[in-house]
Design a protein around this motif. Structure first.
Motif, mmCIF file in Angstrom:
data_model
loop_
_atom_site.group_PDB
_atom_site.id
_atom_site.type_symbol
_atom_site.label_atom_id
_atom_site.label_comp_id
_atom_site.label_asym_id
_atom_site.label_seq_id
_atom_site.Cartn_x
_atom_site.Cartn_y
_atom_site.Cartn_z
ATOM 1 N N ASP A 98 0.834 -1.199 0.000
ATOM 2 C CA ASP A 98 0.000 0.000 0.000
ATOM 3 C C ASP A 98 0.864 1.242 0.000
ATOM 4 O O ASP A 98 1.984 1.239 0.500
ATOM 5 C CB ASP A 98 -0.882 0.041 1.253
ATOM 6 N N ASP A 100 0.365 3.845 1.757
ATOM 7 C CA ASP A 100 0.302 4.597 3.007
ATOM 8 C C ASP A 100 1.300 4.128 4.054
ATOM 9 O O ASP A 100 1.201 4.512 5.215
ATOM 10 C CB ASP A 100 -1.115 4.552 3.574
ATOM 11 N N GLN A 102 1.506 1.439 5.547
ATOM 12 C CA GLN A 102 0.977 0.514 6.548
ATOM 13 C C GLN A 102 1.696 -0.825 6.459
ATOM 14 O O GLN A 102 1.704 -1.603 7.397
ATOM 15 C CB GLN A 102 -0.523 0.284 6.331
ATOM 16 N N ARG A 201 1.080 -4.327 11.602
ATOM 17 C CA ARG A 201 0.598 -3.367 10.631
ATOM 18 C C ARG A 201 0.587 -1.980 11.258
ATOM 19 O O ARG A 201 -0.017 -1.761 12.295
ATOM 20 C CB ARG A 201 -0.801 -3.760 10.180
ATOM 21 N N ARG A 204 -1.938 4.196 9.169
ATOM 22 C CA ARG A 204 -1.739 4.961 7.947
ATOM 23 C C ARG A 204 -0.846 6.161 8.240
ATOM 24 O O ARG A 204 -1.102 6.909 9.177
ATOM 25 C CB ARG A 204 -3.102 5.426 7.455
#
Ligand code: UDP
Ligand code: MG
Length: 320
Positions: A98, A100, A102, A201, A204
């Motif tokens: 991703d 972002d 993450q 994780r 964001r």
């Protein structure tokens, strides 16, 4: 130490309105590449962003090596953006992540090392989802478990699309022509040597989530419908069971009618039965309809995404 020719890695990163995220993202990627020169290609897929994502991306990477920016003609969705990125990846392996941050880059390093031990798919298993709300975590966890029970593939629990895939898997993936691909399910379905690395994780790192609850719901239903005929079979079984029950009810009604003299006002039970069966029928029509819709999407045979532009640093970009 020279890098063997069969050892290069591409990063595949979908972008949807990520202009706020891009500077940090490119910075992170570049510092990661310092220690990992095998990351020779970075594929950005701009999924029809309505902000300045494409322009910002071009500005940021214009002096850098190995970037390619694919621009969709409109928003086709995360799963198709990832699919396109995999199609454009030219290295010996690709890592999907991703925009972002993450999915932490150090874990990408771990995935690369694991791939070198001879695995074809190295997926990230989430230890916790601190970045997400409690509700989001609970529904995600419930979904993965339902999906696993329902689907006919052996999908690992608590994994997203964050994973490394080898060239062999990329080539096999290319053959899959589904209109609404459910990437993680398809990769599980492909088989090969798969393994996971556990990671935390992160939240964001900037901007806001591009997935509305509606999109998440849709992704979940797509996942189940593309990997399982079970809802259809369940519909048949429940339908049969309910008809059997109503048959027993009918016998009882006949007995009551002919062998007793109780007069039944009965409107409430009639309403109840009417509602119940009405609801059941509509529900299962919906189940059947959702599969029919998928079939319809497939038979139309349209291209799954439309690329408006492919740009590499050093080329002049379109005026937008
Ligand atoms: N994304 C995309 N198309 C979309 C929605 C999202 O390409 O229609 C990208 C987005 O830019 C990000 C990734 O998919 O790189 C995951 O999206 P997001 O982080 O918003 O989802 P979440 O992590 O909240 O599930
Ligand atoms: Mg995210």
């Amino acid at each position: 130490m020279p890098i063997p020719a069969h050892d290069s890695v591409s990063l595949v990163i979908p972008l949807f309105n990520e202009e706020a995220m891009l500077p940090a993202l490119v910075r992170e990627i570049e510092s990661f590449r310092q220690g990992r020169p095998e990351v020779q290609q970075v594929v950005f897929v701009d999924d029809g962003s309505t902000d300045q994502t494409a322009r910002v991306a071009r500005d940021l990477v214009s002096g850098l090596e190995g970037y390619v920016l694919i621009q969709f003609s409109r928003n086709f969705g995360h799963q198709l953006a990832v699919t396109a990125g995999m199609h454009f990846a030219t290295s010996d392996a690709a890592v999907i992540l991703d925009a972002d941050l993450q999915d932490p880059l150090p874990v990408v390093g771990e995935m690369i090392d694991t791939w070198r031990q001879g695995f074809d798919v190295v997926y990230g298993v989430r230890r916790q989802r601190d970045g997400d709300s409690l509700l989001q975590r609970a529904t995600a966890s419930a979904f993965y478990r339902v999906f696993r029970r329902m689907s006919e593939v052996d999908a690992p629990l608590d994994t997203g699309d964050f994973r490394l895939v080898s060239r062999a898997v990329l080539d096999a993936y290319r053959e899959l022509g589904e209109q609404q691909p459910y990437v993680r399910g398809l990769i599980s379905w492909l088989g090969f040597n798969q393994t996971g690395v556990v990671y935390d994780r992160a939240p964001r790192a900037g901007g806001s989530s591009k997935y509305a609850w509606r999109d998440r719901m849709r992704l979940a239903l797509d996942g189940i419908a593309s990997f399982s005929g079970r809802p259809l079979r369940l519909a048949v079984r429940i339908g049969l069971g309910v008809s059997l029950l109503s048959l027993i009810g009918l016998v009882w009604v006949l007995i009551a009618r002919f062998f007793t003299d109780t007069t039944v006002p009965g409107w409430s039970s009639i309403l109840f039965v009417g509602f119940f069966f009405g609801g059941l029928q509509i529900f299962f029509l919906g189940v059947v309809g959702s599969y029919l819709a998928r079939v319809y999407e497939e038979v139309k045979g349209r291209p799954r995404y439309v690329v408006r532009d492919v740009w590499r640093p050093g080329e002049s970009g379109p005026e937008s």
